[in-house]
Design a protein around this motif. Structure first.
Motif, PDB file in Angstrom:
ATOM      1  N   SER A   1       0.860  -1.185   0.000  1.00 25.90           N
ATOM      2  CA  SER A   1       0.000   0.000   0.000  1.00 25.90           C
ATOM      3  C   SER A   1       0.891   1.228   0.000  1.00 25.90           C
ATOM      4  O   SER A   1       2.108   1.131   0.152  1.00 25.90           O
ATOM      5  N   ASP A   2       0.276   2.382  -0.172  1.00 21.91           N
ATOM      6  CA  ASP A   2       1.046   3.620  -0.103  1.00 21.91           C
ATOM      7  C   ASP A   2       0.396   4.562   0.906  1.00 21.91           C
ATOM      8  O   ASP A   2      -0.674   4.286   1.448  1.00 21.91           O
ATOM      9  N   TYR A   3       1.061   5.709   1.137  1.00 24.73           N
ATOM     10  CA  TYR A   3       0.546   6.681   2.095  1.00 24.73           C
ATOM     11  C   TYR A   3      -0.293   7.764   1.419  1.00 24.73           C
ATOM     12  O   TYR A   3      -0.600   8.788   2.030  1.00 24.73           O
ATOM     13  N   LYS A   4      -0.661   7.539   0.153  1.00 22.75           N
ATOM     14  CA  LYS A   4      -1.523   8.494  -0.541  1.00 22.75           C
ATOM     15  C   LYS A   4      -2.963   8.005  -0.589  1.00 22.75           C
ATOM     16  O   LYS A   4      -3.897   8.747  -0.303  1.00 22.75           O
ATOM     17  N   THR A   5      -3.145   6.743  -0.967  1.00 22.61           N
ATOM     18  CA  THR A   5      -4.501   6.196  -1.078  1.00 22.61           C
ATOM     19  C   THR A   5      -4.739   5.020  -0.131  1.00 22.61           C
ATOM     20  O   THR A   5      -5.875   4.714   0.202  1.00 22.61           O
TER      21      THR A   5
ATOM     22  N   TYR B   1      -6.203  -1.117   1.274  1.00 28.87           N
ATOM     23  CA  TYR B   1      -7.424  -0.516   1.815  1.00 28.87           C
ATOM     24  C   TYR B   1      -8.671  -1.200   1.258  1.00 28.87           C
ATOM     25  O   TYR B   1      -9.598  -1.540   2.009  1.00 28.87           O
TER      26      TYR B   1
ATOM     27  N   GLY C   1      -0.438   1.916   5.619  1.00 33.70           N
ATOM     28  CA  GLY C   1      -1.179   2.894   4.827  1.00 33.70           C
ATOM     29  C   GLY C   1      -2.667   2.967   5.133  1.00 33.70           C
ATOM     30  O   GLY C   1      -3.179   4.036   5.495  1.00 33.70           O
TER      31      GLY C   1
ATOM     32  N   LEU D   1      -4.378   6.121   7.170  1.00 29.71           N
ATOM     33  CA  LEU D   1      -5.206   7.029   6.381  1.00 29.71           C
ATOM     34  C   LEU D   1      -6.703   6.860   6.588  1.00 29.71           C
ATOM     35  O   LEU D   1      -7.465   7.814   6.525  1.00 29.71           O
ATOM     36  N   ARG D   2      -7.153   5.620   6.825  1.00 30.58           N
ATOM     37  CA  ARG D   2      -8.597   5.332   6.782  1.00 30.58           C
ATOM     38  C   ARG D   2      -9.110   4.619   8.025  1.00 30.58           C
ATOM     39  O   ARG D   2     -10.121   3.921   7.951  1.00 30.58           O
TER      40      ARG D   2
ATOM     41  N   ASN E   1      10.594   6.738   2.152  1.00 29.99           N
ATOM     42  CA  ASN E   1       9.701   6.689   3.317  1.00 29.99           C
ATOM     43  C   ASN E   1      10.467   6.608   4.630  1.00 29.99           C
ATOM     44  O   ASN E   1      10.026   7.142   5.657  1.00 29.99           O
TER      45      ASN E   1
ATOM     46  N   TYR F   1       8.667   9.580   6.664  1.00 28.96           N
ATOM     47  CA  TYR F   1       7.263   9.319   6.343  1.00 28.96           C
ATOM     48  C   TYR F   1       6.751   8.042   7.003  1.00 28.96           C
ATOM     49  O   TYR F   1       5.592   7.967   7.426  1.00 28.96           O
TER      50      TYR F   1
ATOM     51  N   GLU G   1      -1.069  15.042   7.400  1.00 31.20           N
ATOM     52  CA  GLU G   1      -0.700  16.428   7.089  1.00 31.20           C
ATOM     53  C   GLU G   1      -0.568  17.286   8.336  1.00 31.20           C
ATOM     54  O   GLU G   1       0.013  18.387   8.284  1.00 31.20           O
TER      55      GLU G   1
END
Length: 337
Positions: free
Chosen positions: A94-98, A103, A122, A126-127, A210, A215, A236
């Motif tokens: 996974s990535d840290y953008k989506t 996910y 990720g 994020l979610r 990362n 990150y 952020e």
């Protein structure tokens, strides 16, 4: 309990090894069998066996780089759609953008009434709020012990041993790669050389962004914020400075002052406000985190009643992270007996 696995990388292979070794212990301790009935990997193949996949044979094929597909599980069939499965171990990338594709796999599994254990940072960073709500709505568990300190039982310590205490602050060395690089630089090596050695040893990826930019540690701070304080800070909102701009001169100056530079991820509670950050800090040798070297990770937890409690352990490894998965599976098993 029937388990399905999505993603057959190092972590899940470690888990399968432990599951194979602990088969008799599980029967004696809990009076139950844990059967691995499905595995799916985009490169290594897919298998389904309602009676349980032979773990020794599976590990042998994986070690010999054999394709696993035997026609028993089609590419179109998702692991989450298999009714016989109770729990899914998700260990894709996974990535840290989506947070994808992990996910989506986790969301589908929870929505289909499956417990989920994941080591993917990720989706959790994020979610989490969304995924946790889906888990609660479907009366299933989402566990992710391996996302922060690999197999070192961070969440177990917080949930069980520190239950009822109030956590005021968390500080930690959360990224083994950056800690290894800083340790090597303090011994006289350059950043470039230390990174190269870390890559040769498998501690750092070919693209170390990362790790060296902080990150990865930031994602772990985000996970800890909602796990410990119930607050979703958002990546952020976590100021982050990595180690890539640290000079050998800065390390030497710190050393001459009786200090070591470490990349520290931290969370602090002041009233009802939770703040987090990731940054290099020059720590005196009297600070326990200052003396953590190599790829070792550590977290120091400051509580109202116990004061400071610290736990250290490996931040990576096949069996280490595989054990985190095994531990989460056991927790779900115990909670659903």
């Amino acid at each position: 309990m029937n388990i399905g696995i999505i993603g057959l990388g190092t972590v899940t292979q470690g888990f399968i090894e432990i599951l194979s070794e602990k088969k008799n212990w599980l029967q004696e301790k809990y009076g139950t069998h844990i059967k691995l009935v499905a595995v799916k990997d985009i490169q290594k193949g897919n298998v389904y066996n309602s009676n349980g996949i032979d773990l020794i044979e599976l590990l042998s094929k994986l070690n010999n780089n054999e394709n696993l597909s035997d026609g028993s599980l089609s590419e179109d069939t998702t692991v989450a759609s298999i009714n016989a499965i109770d729990l899914i171990v998700e260990a894709t990338y996974s990535d840290y953008k989506t947070g994808d594709p992990a996910y989506t796999f986790i969301k589908d599994a929870l929505s289909n009434g499956k417990h989920v254990v994941t080591t993917n940072k990720g989706p959790v960073a994020l979610r989490f709020t969304e995924l946790n709500k889906i888990a609660e709505e479907n009366n299933v568990s989402l566990r992710y012990e391996g996302t922060v300190l690999s197999g070192t039982p961070t969440f177990s310590l917080i949930e069980e041993c520190l239950a009822g205490d109030e956590i005021l602050e968390i500080r930690g060395i959360l990224n083994g790669t950056s800690n290894y690089i800083l340790s090597k630089m303090s011994e006289g090596g350059s950043f470039e050389n230390a990174l190269s050695v870390a890559q040769e040893k498998g501690y750092a990826e070919a693209d170390p962004t990362n790790d060296v930019k902080g990150y990865d540690a930031r994602g772990k701070v985000a996970i800890l914020s909602h796990k410990v304080f119930g607050v979703e800070l958002g990546l952020e909102n976590i100021p982050t400075i990595g180690i890539d701009a640290i000079s050998k001169e800065a390390l030497d100056t710190a050393k001459n002052d009786g200090k070591n530079i470490r990349l520290i991820g931290s969370l602090k509670k002041e009233g009802n406000i939770i703040t987090g950050k990731v940054q290099p800090e020059a720590l005196p040798t009297s600070d326990a985190l200052s003396n953590i070297g190599g790829v070792t990770n550590a977290i120091e937890i400051t509580t109202k009643y116990l004061g400071k409690v610290m736990i250290t352990g490996p931040g990576a490894g096949k069996l280490e992270t595989g054990y985190a998965v095994f531990s989460d599976v056991l927790t779900i098993l115990k909670n659903n007996k």
